[in-house]
Each structure stands twice: as C-alpha cells, then as structure tokens.
Design an enzyme around this catalytic site. Structure first.
Site: not given
Ligand code: RIB
Ligand code: CA
Length: 309
Positions: A239
């Site tokens: 992500h």
């Molecule tokens: O939904 C994914 C996000 O939430 C990413 O930033 C992961 O590190 C968590 O913080």
C-alpha cells in the site's frame, strides 16, 4: 531538476517500512523528515519502528518527530492482526541508533517547511491525524506544501469495514479536513494499492538483492502470512510504497480528478471515501484519485531503490 523534497508521515507497519526504505533509496527524492502517528500500532511502537528502519539503512540524519497517539476525536484502532504485536513482526532488526526529535511531528513539519527552499510534498501513509493537526496549527504554511500524496481510502470496498479503508477509518475527521484543505491531493486508495501485491516472485526478486532486500523480503513474508490468513490474499499489497511512487514517478499512477467526501456521521459507513468518479454530485473536485497502476514499473522502481541501500 533536483530531487523532490518530501516528508513521510508513517505508522510502521510493514508497508510503511518499505515506503521509508524506498524513499531513502531513491535519488529522485530528498527525505527531509519522518513523522509518526498511531495506527497499525501504538505511537511508541510506530516511532520505535521508524527509528529502527532509518537506522538500518544508515539514515540517522533524517529527523523523526512523534505525533498523535490518538485520532482527533475517536479512540484508536490498531492492526496487530496484520502487523503483529510490535507493529513490525518478522525478521528481527537492530534497535534504533538515534532518538526522536524533541519537536514532535507538528513542529518538525513546520520547521522543515520553513527551511526548505522549495515547497515540500507530504506523503502520509497512516491515519491522517498529524496532517490535520499540522494544518490546524499552521495554516500560514499551507503554501509551502506542494502536494499531499496519501495512501488511504477506496473508491470501492474497504478493508477494515465493507465501506472503509483502515487509515481513513481510524481517523475520518482528520481525513475529511485533509480532503477539504484545498491543497493538491493525490489519493492512492485500495483500488491501486491492491494492484501492488508482492507475490512470491516479487519477494524472491527482492530477496536476491541481499542486504536490505533480504530484510524487506522477510518482512513481506510475514505480511504475506497475515494477509493470507485475514483476507485470503495470495500476495500482500504494498500500500504505502505506492504513495511514494506517485511522487517519485507520477506517470506510474493513472488518476482521475474527482470530488472525495469522507463519511463521519454514520456508524455503518464511518470512514468511507465517497468518490464522485462521474461528477454526478456537482461537488467541486478535490483530489486526483488513483484508478490504475503500472505494476511492473512500480516493482522495478522499488527494486532499484532497495538495491541502492
Ligand atoms: O489500509 C492500508 C493502510 O493501513 C496502510 O497504510 C497500512 O500500513 C495501514 O496503515
Ligand atoms: Ca501505513
């Protein structure tokens, strides 16, 4: 053109850790500061993890400012089921070689913006509490921000509830203030970050780098296990590095300009990012929302950045 000045706001978190390393290994970016927020784990853990990652890659010159331990209005929700008790379970890495900056997140961001000869991109990849707190405290410095490239939200389903992605779910009020800030926002939501799954082939390619690449592959092996158990995914999405890539190589992310509103009233859909792709609401556009990712170029960029560390 010289390297782009950036500040990362993180809640490490395995993918946050990779985002920090990607920024450190990319000559196209100048990582001026890192700020930490509670999210994947409590603030002491996310701060310890950020310091450890920067120490591991020899970047103890990058100041780390600890920020919010709680969302603006809500109680904290953490994600040990995904990231483990420490927030970054998996391969053991050494303890930090330096301490947090005594200024804390908001004042470290303020001083960094004031000292930078050019506007700075903020790359928040956790709950947006620190960014909202900064904008409340220093509206006079908004003009020193070139862009906010955030990881968060979703045009479609969430990952924390059916409606909401984790970062926005944890602090929807903060996210609403960021989207309403009037600043240029690029949103890397689940629609694009789920295209950045680090499967066995990608992990083995990174492992083959050795050194930091081996540590990253070990982190992602752990992340793969929890993502498989919780979501049934065969590859854990990277992500947060997508939000870094969106600043480093904007062409990797296909975006559409649209209005994004954050649901803060409903318990059922709290934290939903309501993305008006077709402009049916007539509300003014306020974000470039990621709708496609050049997956191969993304992993090449990540690989090249880690090889330099
Ligand atoms: O939904 C994914 C996000 O939430 C990413 O930033 C992961 O590190 C968590 O913080
Ligand atoms: Ca994160």
């Amino acid at each position: 053109m010289g390297p782009k000045p950036v500040i990362l706001d993180v809640d490490p978190g395995h993918d946050d850790a990779v985002a920090i390393m990607m920024a450190c290994g990319s000559p196209g970016l100048d990582l001026l500061a890192v700020t930490t927020v509670a999210g994947n784990a409590t603030l002491p853990k996310t701060t310890r993890n950020a310091l450890r990652v920067l120490s591991l890659v020899g970047r103890t010159d990058v100041p780390v400012g600890a920020g919010a331990s709680e969302p603006l209005e809500r109680s904290l929700r953490t994600a040990e089921d995904i990231h483990g008790e420490s927030g970054m379970d998996g391969p053991r890495i050494p303890e930090a070689a330096f301490e947090p900056d005594e200024r804390g997140a908001v004042e470290l961001i303020a001083d960094t913006l004031k000292e930078s000869p050019e506007p700075v991109a903020l790359i928040p990849v956790g709950p947006l509490t620190n960014v909202a707190a900064f904008l409340r405290a220093h509206p006079e410095l908004k003009g020193r921000i070139s862009r906010i490239s955030l990881m968060g939200g979703s045009m479609g389903l969430g990952n924390t509830t059916p409606a909401a992605e984790f970062n926005v779910y944890v602090d929807p009020e903060a996210a609403r203030e960021v989207f309403e800030s009037g600043l240029p926002v690029t949103m890397s939501g689940l629609d694009v970050t789920h295209q950045a799954g680090a499967g066995r082939a990608e992990r083995d390619r990174l492992r083959g780098i050795g050194g930091v690449g081996e540590v990253v592959a070990g982190f992602l092996d752990f992340f793969a296990g929890t993502y498989e158990r919780v979501f049934g995914f065969d590859a854990p999405p990277l992500h947060d590095p997508v939000a870094v890539a969106a600043v480093l190589e904007p062409g990797l992310l296909r975006t559409r300009l649209m209005n994004v509103e954050v649901e803060c009233e409903s318990d059922l859909t709290r934290g939903e990012t309501v993305c008006d792709l077709h402009g049916v609401t007539g509300r003014p556009p306020n974000a470039e929302v990621g709708v496609g990712l050049d997956r191969e170029a993304f992993f090449d960029l990540l690989h090249d950045s880690l090889k330099r560390l």
